[in-house]
Write an enzyme that holds these catalytic residues in place. Structure first.
Site, PDB file in Angstrom:
ATOM      1  N   LYS A  54      -3.832   5.045  -2.416  1.00 48.71           N
ATOM      2  CA  LYS A  54      -3.727   4.877  -0.972  1.00 48.71           C
ATOM      3  C   LYS A  54      -3.093   3.525  -0.661  1.00 48.71           C
ATOM      4  O   LYS A  54      -3.201   2.591  -1.456  1.00 48.71           O
ATOM      5  CB  LYS A  54      -5.092   5.074  -0.306  1.00 48.71           C
ATOM      6  CG  LYS A  54      -6.209   4.177  -0.845  1.00 48.71           C
ATOM      7  CD  LYS A  54      -6.213   2.834  -0.173  1.00 48.71           C
ATOM      8  CE  LYS A  54      -6.812   1.789  -1.059  1.00 48.71           C
ATOM      9  NZ  LYS A  54      -6.143   0.477  -0.927  1.00 48.71           N
TER      10      LYS A  54
ATOM     11  N   ASP B  78      -3.304  -1.666   3.696  1.00 48.81           N
ATOM     12  CA  ASP B  78      -4.198  -1.957   2.574  1.00 48.81           C
ATOM     13  C   ASP B  78      -5.670  -1.833   2.949  1.00 48.81           C
ATOM     14  O   ASP B  78      -6.473  -1.369   2.140  1.00 48.81           O
ATOM     15  CB  ASP B  78      -3.933  -3.365   2.051  1.00 48.81           C
ATOM     16  CG  ASP B  78      -2.914  -3.382   0.939  1.00 48.81           C
ATOM     17  OD1 ASP B  78      -3.321  -3.337  -0.227  1.00 48.81           O
ATOM     18  OD2 ASP B  78      -1.706  -3.419   1.241  1.00 48.81           O
TER      19      ASP B  78
END
Length: 327
Positions: A95, A176
């Protein structure tokens, strides 16, 4: 578990954490690939990996690899995942799944019709405490859900050369850190019907702090705050008419939570008992899906991953954050 043979694409810090947890779970890591043969060799020596490749193309062409974990910088996720899919490999993509919603759709479309699994490595969704939380929500134990609150706030380097401060690498708090609470809100409340966002942009152009309010179809609201230069509580809460769930620090890691009645009494407590960091659970799920002949995640379907990336696109539009070369 199916005994899938894992290939690790790239050798950065997150690849080390993931591979360490694969080893903890006894999964089969057979190959590693890096743009640097020396880096791949060092990584292989550290984890006892038998096959070493000095390029990503070599790794995805390896007949002894069934599934590839993609852990390159964000702007490379899409092209690396598609490369692996084109060579007949399942993919677990770190991710955020890609840099943009359009890239996420391209990976989904590349996987469609191949029978191959393309899955986002949003590892938090697969952790035991999150499984139990979804059970409680699904059972109606919280009543009518009204709100979700979550933060992901860390004090990370302000060095302009740090990856998180590099616009060309997809740096900033949103991709992030913010991806965690936003994906969490989707998981609990479903797709938002409206998005409101505000942010502080730093000297390199990335978002140092970003706050969001999502309104969901049920009328419930979710809020998040993410920051890369200041550490907050990193807790999360789900509030319903009959009870709430308080998830302790650090909510997106293996942790504890309580189901709390409106009068403050605790109806249930949960304590995580997890070996390692907990990244192995997503890998075990991926192996199970493949064993069942499935090409999508039950916990985080690829269409939802694409839609979440589109939500991040809208947040970036509102805060004025655009990556180099983005159309």
């Amino acid at each position: 578990m199916t005994g899938l043979r894992w290939g690790i694409l790239a050798t950065g810090g997150i690849a080390h954490a993931f591979t360490r947890d694969l080893r903890t779970a006894g999964l089969n890591v057979t190959a590693v690939g890096s743009r640097s043969a020396d880096s791949a060799a060092r990584f292989a020596a550290e984890f006892g990996i038998p096959r070493v490749h000095g390029s990503y193309e070599e790794l995805v062409s390896d007949p002894d690899v069934d599934i590839v974990y993609v852990s390159t910088p964000h702007p490379l996720h899409a092209q690396n995942a598609i490369l692996a899919l084109e060579h007949g490999k399942h993919v677990l993509v770190e991710k955020p799944f890609t840099l943009t919603g359009a890239e996420a759709a391209a990976v989904r479309d590349a996987a469609a019709g191949t029978g191959l699994l393309a899955m986002e490595a949003m590892w938090t969704r697969y952790l035991p405490h999150m499984i139990r939380i979804r059970e409680l929500v699904g059972s109606g134990a919280l009543g009518d859900l009204r709100a979700v609150f979550a933060d992901h706030t860390q004090r990370i380097s302000t060095d302009p050369g740090h990856r998180l401060n590099a616009l060309e690498l997809g740096g900033g708090a949103l991709l992030d850190l913010g991806i965690y609470p936003i994906s969490f809100a989707w998981d609990i409340l479903g797709a938002p019907v409206s998005v409101t966002a505000a942010a502080t942009l730093g000297p390199t152009g990335v978002d140092g702090e970003v706050a969001t309010i999502l309104a969901h179809a049920s009328g419930a609201l979710s809020t998040s705050i993410s920051a890369s230069h200041a550490a907050g509580p990193n807790t999360a809460h789900i509030v319903g008419t009959e009870a709430r769930i308080d998830i302790d620090r650090v909510w997106y890691n293996p942790t504890s939570f309580r189901l709390v009645a409106p009068d403050g009494s605790v109806r249930e407590s949960f304590e995580s008992e997890v070996d390692g960091r907990g990244m192995q659970y997503q890998a075990i799920a991926a192996e199970q899906y493949v064993a069942e002949g499935r090409s999508d995640s039950e916990i985080l379907p690829i269409d939802e991953t694409v839609a979440i990336m589109q939500t991040l696109d809208e947040i970036r539009r509102q805060i004025g954050l655009q990556y180099p070369g983005e159309r």
